[in-house]
Design an enzyme around this catalytic site. Sequence first.
Site, PDB file in Angstrom:
ATOM      1  N   TRP A 160      32.242  52.503  44.629  1.00  0.00           N
ATOM      2  CA  TRP A 160      32.799  51.604  43.619  1.00  0.00           C
ATOM      3  C   TRP A 160      32.654  52.379  42.317  1.00  0.00           C
ATOM      4  O   TRP A 160      31.548  52.596  41.832  1.00  0.00           O
ATOM      5  CB  TRP A 160      32.006  50.303  43.567  1.00  0.00           C
ATOM      6  CG  TRP A 160      32.588  49.283  42.646  1.00  0.00           C
ATOM      7  CD1 TRP A 160      33.530  48.348  42.935  1.00  0.00           C
ATOM      8  CD2 TRP A 160      32.253  49.086  41.261  1.00  0.00           C
ATOM      9  NE1 TRP A 160      33.810  47.584  41.824  1.00  0.00           N
ATOM     10  CE2 TRP A 160      33.046  48.016  40.784  1.00  0.00           C
ATOM     11  CE3 TRP A 160      31.370  49.702  40.378  1.00  0.00           C
ATOM     12  CZ2 TRP A 160      32.978  47.552  39.473  1.00  0.00           C
ATOM     13  CZ3 TRP A 160      31.310  49.247  39.069  1.00  0.00           C
ATOM     14  CH2 TRP A 160      32.103  48.180  38.633  1.00  0.00           C
TER      15      TRP A 160
ATOM     16  N   GLU B 203      33.556  27.236  39.912  1.00  0.00           N
ATOM     17  CA  GLU B 203      33.506  28.022  41.145  1.00  0.00           C
ATOM     18  C   GLU B 203      34.890  28.081  41.804  1.00  0.00           C
ATOM     19  O   GLU B 203      35.307  29.119  42.301  1.00  0.00           O
ATOM     20  CB  GLU B 203      32.444  27.418  42.086  1.00  0.00           C
ATOM     21  CG  GLU B 203      32.289  28.085  43.436  1.00  0.00           C
ATOM     22  CD  GLU B 203      31.936  29.556  43.397  1.00  0.00           C
ATOM     23  OE1 GLU B 203      31.605  30.090  42.337  1.00  0.00           O
ATOM     24  OE2 GLU B 203      32.028  30.201  44.451  1.00  0.00           O
TER      25      GLU B 203
ATOM     26  N   LYS C  62      36.874  31.527  42.477  1.00  0.00           N
ATOM     27  CA  LYS C  62      37.339  31.926  43.820  1.00  0.00           C
ATOM     28  C   LYS C  62      38.805  32.312  43.769  1.00  0.00           C
ATOM     29  O   LYS C  62      39.222  33.316  44.336  1.00  0.00           O
ATOM     30  CB  LYS C  62      37.181  30.782  44.837  1.00  0.00           C
ATOM     31  CG  LYS C  62      35.814  30.493  45.375  1.00  0.00           C
ATOM     32  CD  LYS C  62      35.233  31.538  46.267  1.00  0.00           C
ATOM     33  CE  LYS C  62      34.489  32.592  45.547  1.00  0.00           C
ATOM     34  NZ  LYS C  62      33.203  32.440  45.022  1.00  0.00           N
TER      35      LYS C  62
ATOM     36  N   LYS D 200      30.373  43.534  46.074  1.00  0.00           N
ATOM     37  CA  LYS D 200      29.512  42.393  46.333  1.00  0.00           C
ATOM     38  C   LYS D 200      28.108  42.554  45.748  1.00  0.00           C
ATOM     39  O   LYS D 200      27.503  41.608  45.302  1.00  0.00           O
ATOM     40  CB  LYS D 200      29.418  42.175  47.840  1.00  0.00           C
ATOM     41  CG  LYS D 200      28.815  40.862  48.176  1.00  0.00           C
ATOM     42  CD  LYS D 200      29.266  40.369  49.494  1.00  0.00           C
ATOM     43  CE  LYS D 200      28.745  38.980  49.736  1.00  0.00           C
ATOM     44  NZ  LYS D 200      29.393  37.981  48.876  1.00  0.00           N
TER      45      LYS D 200
ATOM     46  N   CYS E  22      28.432  50.666  45.632  1.00  0.00           N
ATOM     47  CA  CYS E  22      28.400  51.901  46.406  1.00  0.00           C
ATOM     48  C   CYS E  22      27.425  51.735  47.567  1.00  0.00           C
ATOM     49  O   CYS E  22      26.360  51.151  47.433  1.00  0.00           O
ATOM     50  CB  CYS E  22      27.986  53.133  45.621  1.00  0.00           C
ATOM     51  SG  CYS E  22      29.051  53.491  44.243  1.00  0.00           S
TER      52      CYS E  22
ATOM     53  N   GLU F 157      39.395  35.683  41.751  1.00  0.00           N
ATOM     54  CA  GLU F 157      38.879  36.930  42.317  1.00  0.00           C
ATOM     55  C   GLU F 157      39.625  37.388  43.566  1.00  0.00           C
ATOM     56  O   GLU F 157      39.744  38.580  43.790  1.00  0.00           O
ATOM     57  CB  GLU F 157      37.359  36.894  42.522  1.00  0.00           C
ATOM     58  CG  GLU F 157      36.832  35.927  43.534  1.00  0.00           C
ATOM     59  CD  GLU F 157      35.301  35.889  43.587  1.00  0.00           C
ATOM     60  OE1 GLU F 157      34.632  36.856  43.194  1.00  0.00           O
ATOM     61  OE2 GLU F 157      34.767  34.868  44.062  1.00  0.00           O
TER      62      GLU F 157
ATOM     63  N   ARG G  91      30.037  46.799  49.344  1.00  0.00           N
ATOM     64  CA  ARG G  91      29.415  47.351  48.143  1.00  0.00           C
ATOM     65  C   ARG G  91      30.390  48.176  47.298  1.00  0.00           C
ATOM     66  O   ARG G  91      30.029  48.670  46.227  1.00  0.00           O
ATOM     67  CB  ARG G  91      28.224  48.236  48.532  1.00  0.00           C
ATOM     68  CG  ARG G  91      27.209  47.550  49.412  1.00  0.00           C
ATOM     69  CD  ARG G  91      26.081  48.480  49.753  1.00  0.00           C
ATOM     70  NE  ARG G  91      25.338  48.834  48.571  1.00  0.00           N
ATOM     71  CZ  ARG G  91      24.359  48.123  48.053  1.00  0.00           C
ATOM     72  NH1 ARG G  91      23.975  47.028  48.645  1.00  0.00           N
ATOM     73  NH2 ARG G  91      23.747  48.509  46.958  1.00  0.00           N
TER      74      ARG G  91
ATOM     75  N   ASN H 130      24.125  55.959  44.619  1.00  0.00           N
ATOM     76  CA  ASN H 130      24.497  54.606  44.215  1.00  0.00           C
ATOM     77  C   ASN H 130      23.728  54.305  42.926  1.00  0.00           C
ATOM     78  O   ASN H 130      22.511  54.383  42.921  1.00  0.00           O
ATOM     79  CB  ASN H 130      24.098  53.642  45.345  1.00  0.00           C
ATOM     80  CG  ASN H 130      24.037  52.188  44.908  1.00  0.00           C
ATOM     81  OD1 ASN H 130      23.248  51.416  45.425  1.00  0.00           O
ATOM     82  ND2 ASN H 130      24.845  51.789  43.974  1.00  0.00           N
ATOM     83  N   GLY H 131      24.452  54.004  41.854  1.00  0.00           N
ATOM     84  CA  GLY H 131      23.780  53.708  40.587  1.00  0.00           C
ATOM     85  C   GLY H 131      24.459  54.440  39.450  1.00  0.00           C
ATOM     86  O   GLY H 131      25.587  54.915  39.587  1.00  0.00           O
TER      87      GLY H 131
ATOM     88  N   HIS I  24      40.338  19.761  23.949  1.00  0.00           N
ATOM     89  CA  HIS I  24      40.027  20.675  22.846  1.00  0.00           C
ATOM     90  C   HIS I  24      40.665  22.048  23.046  1.00  0.00           C
ATOM     91  O   HIS I  24      40.159  23.037  22.539  1.00  0.00           O
ATOM     92  CB  HIS I  24      38.506  20.782  22.690  1.00  0.00           C
ATOM     93  CG  HIS I  24      37.880  19.453  22.427  1.00  0.00           C
ATOM     94  ND1 HIS I  24      38.034  18.783  21.232  1.00  0.00           N
ATOM     95  CD2 HIS I  24      37.145  18.628  23.223  1.00  0.00           C
ATOM     96  CE1 HIS I  24      37.396  17.622  21.298  1.00  0.00           C
ATOM     97  NE2 HIS I  24      36.860  17.508  22.506  1.00  0.00           N
TER      98      HIS I  24
END
Length: 612
Positions: A74, A485, A489, A607, A2, A492, A27, A100-101, A508
């Site tokens: 968000w 990574e 990428k 982010k 947010c 997402e 955000r 925000n929170g 395995h």
Amino acid sequence: MCGIVGYIGTREAFPIIINGLKRLEYRGYDSAGVAISNNGQMGIYKIKGKVSQLEDAVKKTDIMGTIGIGHTRWATHGAPNDINAHPHKSMNGKFVVVHNGIIENYSVLKKRLTARHYTFVSQTDTEVLANLIEYIYLFAKISAEDAVRFALSKVQGAYGIAVICTDEPDKIIAARKSSPLVLGIGVDEYFVASDATPFVEYTNQVVYLDNDTLAVISRNGLSIKTIKNVPVTPEITEINFDFDEIEKGGFPDFMLKEIYEQPHSITDTLRGRVYMQENEINIGGLLDVMPRLMNARRMIIVGCGTSWHAGLLGEYLFEEYARIPVEVEYASEFRYRNPIINSEDVVIAISQSGETADTLAAIQLAKKCGACVLGICNVVGSSIARETHAGVYTHAGPEIGVASTKAFTAQVSVLAMIALMVGRAKYNIKPVQYHQLLNELTDVPKKVEEVLTTADKIKHVAELYKDSPNFIYLGRGCYYPIALEGALKLKEISYIHAEGYPAAEMKHGPIALIDDKMPVVVIAAKDKSYEKIVNNIQEVKARKGIVIAVVTKGDTIISQMADYVLEVPEFETAIGAMITVIPLQLLSYYIAVMRGCNVDQPRNLAKSVTVE
Ligand code: G6P
């Protein structure tokens, strides 16, 4: 998560807030809203969707007023919809709040307010806060500022808030606990925002609000107090901001721009720290803690997401060069265990944003246990940067695309510098070898540049496999974090399921998934486990898997086995290995674009993850 923007001054507030919110969309971007106060009238405009959708929706409305607050969301409590979008108004319309929170005890507070005949229109915790403030204000007949302060003393959780009271419309009350807020000080105007980007074109004078403080901004000035009402002298910092850094600069998306910025961002990260002629690394921020680093019994690296992957590469580098045992922990797991840490441990927190709630909490825990805590952050003045004993900024420049790219290579560059610096100080590395290693590190930008010239080949592979529902990524040693990574990428931004695995572990379990439709990306640049990875490629081919291999330029062995090879220039050690992430970043980028995905703002992600 947010983003918040507030403005009070002499200009029209709405366009300033809208533009500011656009810069904060990294955000969160599931809904947006603005409240503007004009001659005692409060107009609230909010909508499910992005800030540009809000802008379109109010195009025909005349929105006037020189004070206002805005929010890009968000969702945590309540689905993204028009009603749950911020700003939230209290029941009697006295207060308007953006937040925000997370207010963790919101349901208890809501029950108490309901018992006092308060009704709620949204499912959000923020509306509870707005009503709590109003209830206290009306019941105790105190000022808006005192009502906010008192309400916050009843709240558990995290918040960065901006509040306007319609009875005192010439001020914005802002407060924070665990969610960031920055004040901007202009001439006869003030700003408040989750970071400084919304107001960089108006002022470079900022005040980073500390935890548990509350600020009141009006056209005439600024006052800051702690939540316990103790006055605080504002500490004004001058920020240097290159405006071009937050524009796309001719690229279609921020992500592509940021991938292409890596030769520069790595150079900027090394600049003024690596001295080739002197055969030396000098990181000012670490001088005071060097003895603790050299004598560390153990290092614990904490981070989340891509930063955690950088930490895994850091483990490799620290064990190799500094010869210090390393553990790499997800901050979210570490903070809720009862980890055994003491004063001989060094904890390194890695965070692009410097605001990730779990990483921040992990630092606080480590500090309590007496460890020396270092931060590797990109955002200057961020909470993590301020909370650690010492630290190193990555200097990658603002990273706006939600999927981290240039921050990763900058973080690995910093980890490499620290590992080498400590290794040399402990005489683990001889001067000649040290010189070679510094050479390899300073050569990374040039090699990244070279990989970027192969984009067309990568695009071609992307075209062929963009519709695959699954991908596997394999790597050994220092390529294992790169495999993780690469897989992260891809998932997402393209929403393709992808797994990163240590190549030898494939036997395995994941090998059962391999058939003639499974693309398997193998990071197979030459290193000491080259023969082993060749065997792993054979194993994939024996099951008819499609091998896309990242290889050292000129490799003839893997080129004959793999279906496609993506070449990278030669390098000697794990330091140079970071360049193998570049083809994987580009592969994900092109696949996501070809699938029509919004690469800068992937669904459900944000982010700066300021909630745990
Ligand atoms: C989010 C972002 C990732 C990032 C992670 C950690 O999940 O989408 O790109 O790696 O948070 O963020 P930090 O700012 O602490 O590096």
